[in-house]
Design an enzyme around this catalytic site. Structure first.
Site, mmCIF file in Angstrom:
data_model
loop_
_atom_site.group_PDB
_atom_site.id
_atom_site.type_symbol
_atom_site.label_atom_id
_atom_site.label_comp_id
_atom_site.label_asym_id
_atom_site.label_seq_id
_atom_site.Cartn_x
_atom_site.Cartn_y
_atom_site.Cartn_z
ATOM 1 N N ASP A 1 -9.404 7.221 15.517
ATOM 2 C CA ASP A 1 -7.993 7.085 15.168
ATOM 3 C C ASP A 1 -7.295 8.403 15.524
ATOM 4 O O ASP A 1 -7.123 9.282 14.683
ATOM 5 C CB ASP A 1 -7.879 6.782 13.667
ATOM 6 C CG ASP A 1 -6.456 6.471 13.230
ATOM 7 O OD1 ASP A 1 -5.562 6.459 14.098
ATOM 8 O OD2 ASP A 1 -6.250 6.249 12.017
ATOM 9 N N ASP B 1 -9.471 2.039 17.215
ATOM 10 C CA ASP B 1 -9.139 1.347 15.964
ATOM 11 C C ASP B 1 -8.203 0.154 16.155
ATOM 12 O O ASP B 1 -7.692 -0.384 15.174
ATOM 13 C CB ASP B 1 -8.547 2.330 14.953
ATOM 14 C CG ASP B 1 -7.146 2.820 15.322
ATOM 15 O OD1 ASP B 1 -6.699 2.562 16.470
ATOM 16 O OD2 ASP B 1 -6.499 3.467 14.478
ATOM 17 N N ASP C 1 -1.350 7.310 16.963
ATOM 18 C CA ASP C 1 -0.520 7.900 15.913
ATOM 19 C C ASP C 1 -0.013 9.280 16.313
ATOM 20 O O ASP C 1 -0.689 10.025 17.024
ATOM 21 C CB ASP C 1 -1.322 8.037 14.621
ATOM 22 C CG ASP C 1 -1.784 6.706 14.068
ATOM 23 O OD1 ASP C 1 -1.035 5.712 14.213
ATOM 24 O OD2 ASP C 1 -2.891 6.642 13.494
ATOM 25 N N TYR D 1 0.284 5.718 0.010
ATOM 26 C CA TYR D 1 -0.613 6.864 -0.008
ATOM 27 C C TYR D 1 -0.630 7.449 -1.416
ATOM 28 O O TYR D 1 0.343 7.301 -2.173
ATOM 29 C CB TYR D 1 -0.129 7.929 0.980
ATOM 30 C CG TYR D 1 -0.279 7.549 2.435
ATOM 31 C CD1 TYR D 1 -1.530 7.300 2.982
ATOM 32 C CD2 TYR D 1 0.836 7.449 3.264
ATOM 33 C CE1 TYR D 1 -1.675 6.962 4.321
ATOM 34 C CE2 TYR D 1 0.705 7.118 4.602
ATOM 35 C CZ TYR D 1 -0.548 6.865 5.118
ATOM 36 O OH TYR D 1 -0.679 6.521 6.438
ATOM 37 N N ARG E 1 0.833 -1.206 0.000
ATOM 38 C CA ARG E 1 0.000 0.000 0.000
ATOM 39 C C ARG E 1 0.870 1.260 0.000
ATOM 40 O O ARG E 1 1.906 1.330 0.665
ATOM 41 C CB ARG E 1 -0.924 0.023 1.218
ATOM 42 C CG ARG E 1 -1.989 -1.057 1.206
ATOM 43 C CD ARG E 1 -2.944 -0.875 2.366
ATOM 44 N NE ARG E 1 -3.701 0.379 2.247
ATOM 45 C CZ ARG E 1 -4.492 0.870 3.211
ATOM 46 N NH1 ARG E 1 -4.589 0.233 4.361
ATOM 47 N NH2 ARG E 1 -5.145 1.988 3.021
#
Length: 291
Positions: free
Chosen positions: A201, A164, A169, A133, A131
């Site tokens: 999140d 989550d 983060d 962005y 993956r």
């Protein structure tokens, strides 16, 4: 071929104890005993039995941007340590360890593998493909160790959204591009309550203490003054990054605005307590690795 790079980390790898402890008010010193590292905090902490290591090595295995690529942390004896579980969160006086997963101005979606032993950093996948962005992220991005967003816990202040199932983060806004696995000492400045497909999140906005502007910023208003437009840019980036893949924009709670430093510290404290319950097996861990 695996390679290793040594970076100063000012961190302590630890073997987890099962006992949380409380900090007496006004205690602001870091103290070491033969078995325990005692650190100041804003409230209840989870202690760890610690061996002090002035350096942690970053050890890469496999080739970057492949399915097999992993970034491990190892101590001075060569033993693997978990960036999620073994690096302490609190450093005292409102300073925390932050582990870089994604360096600024890059697009590979790197993250701690929470379901693998020692939770190395790897590139995320979807349907067997790596993956990325759709565009570069403009800040250093990673996690606060020893935190966890509990998926069984509804947050009444953020539309009842559930956690989550990941560490918290961090968006680090300093000028320097960091490395995957690098450990930085940061101070939180603000918090954004992102809601991603119904899950909460958190994004803690922070700055590394070695950044030239670090002495100038201590709360959310300082960020707007010395980094004008940055908070809006962070919110908009995380709101919109899924749109090119045909998904709806993410939402934000708390009035779509960043919360202040005190609120960010509250989030960190609560998610540290959730992590403590997780590693004590007070909450089912599911597929999460606690090794």
């Amino acid at each position: 071929m695996a390679t290793a790079r040594v970076i100063p980390a000012a961190a302590t790898s630890c073997i987890l104890s099962r006992t949380p402890f409380l900090r007496p008010l006004g205690q602001n010193t870091v103290r070491f005993s033969r078995t325990k590292l005692i650190l100041p905090s804003y409230s209840r902490l989870f202690s760890c039995r610690a061996i002090y290591n002035p350096q942690v090595q970053i050890k890469e295995e496999g080739k970057p941007e492949t399915l097999d690529y992993r970034v491990f942390l190892v101590d001075n004896s060569g033993k693997r340590v978990s960036p999620w579980h073994d690096i302490p969160l609190h450093l005292g006086d409102g300073i925390f360890n932050f582990i870089v997963e994604i360096p600024k101005e890059s697009s590979a979606k790197m993250e701690v593998a929470t379901d693998e032993p020692f939770t190395p950093i790897k590139q995320d996948t979807k349907k067997g493909k790596l993956r990325y962005y759709p565009y570069n992220i403009h800040w250093n991005y990673g996690l606060l160790p020893q935190t966890w967003e509990d998926p069984s816990l509804a947050n009444s202040e953020v539309e009842g959204a559930f956690g989550d199932n990941d560490p918290v983060d961090v968006v680090e806004i300093g000028e320097t591009r960091r490395e995957i696995g690098q450990i930085l000492r940061v101070k939180p400045l603000a918090a954004l309550a992102m809601i991603d497909e119904g899950e909460l999140d958190w994004k803690i906005v922070a700055i590394s203490l070695d950044d030239p502007k670090a002495p100038l910023v201590n709360d959310v208003d300082d960020v707007e003054k010395h980094f004008p437009g940055t908070l809006t840019a962070i919110r908009d980036w995380f709101r919109d990054y899924k749109i090119p893949d045909g998904k709806p924009a993410n939402k934000f709670g708390l009035g779509n605005k960043p919360a202040n430093k005190d609120y960010a510290l509250k989030v960190i404290t609560e998610t540290n307590e959730s992590w403590a319950k997780l590693v004590k097996r007070s909450i089912p861990s599911g597929e999460l690795s606690l090794a």
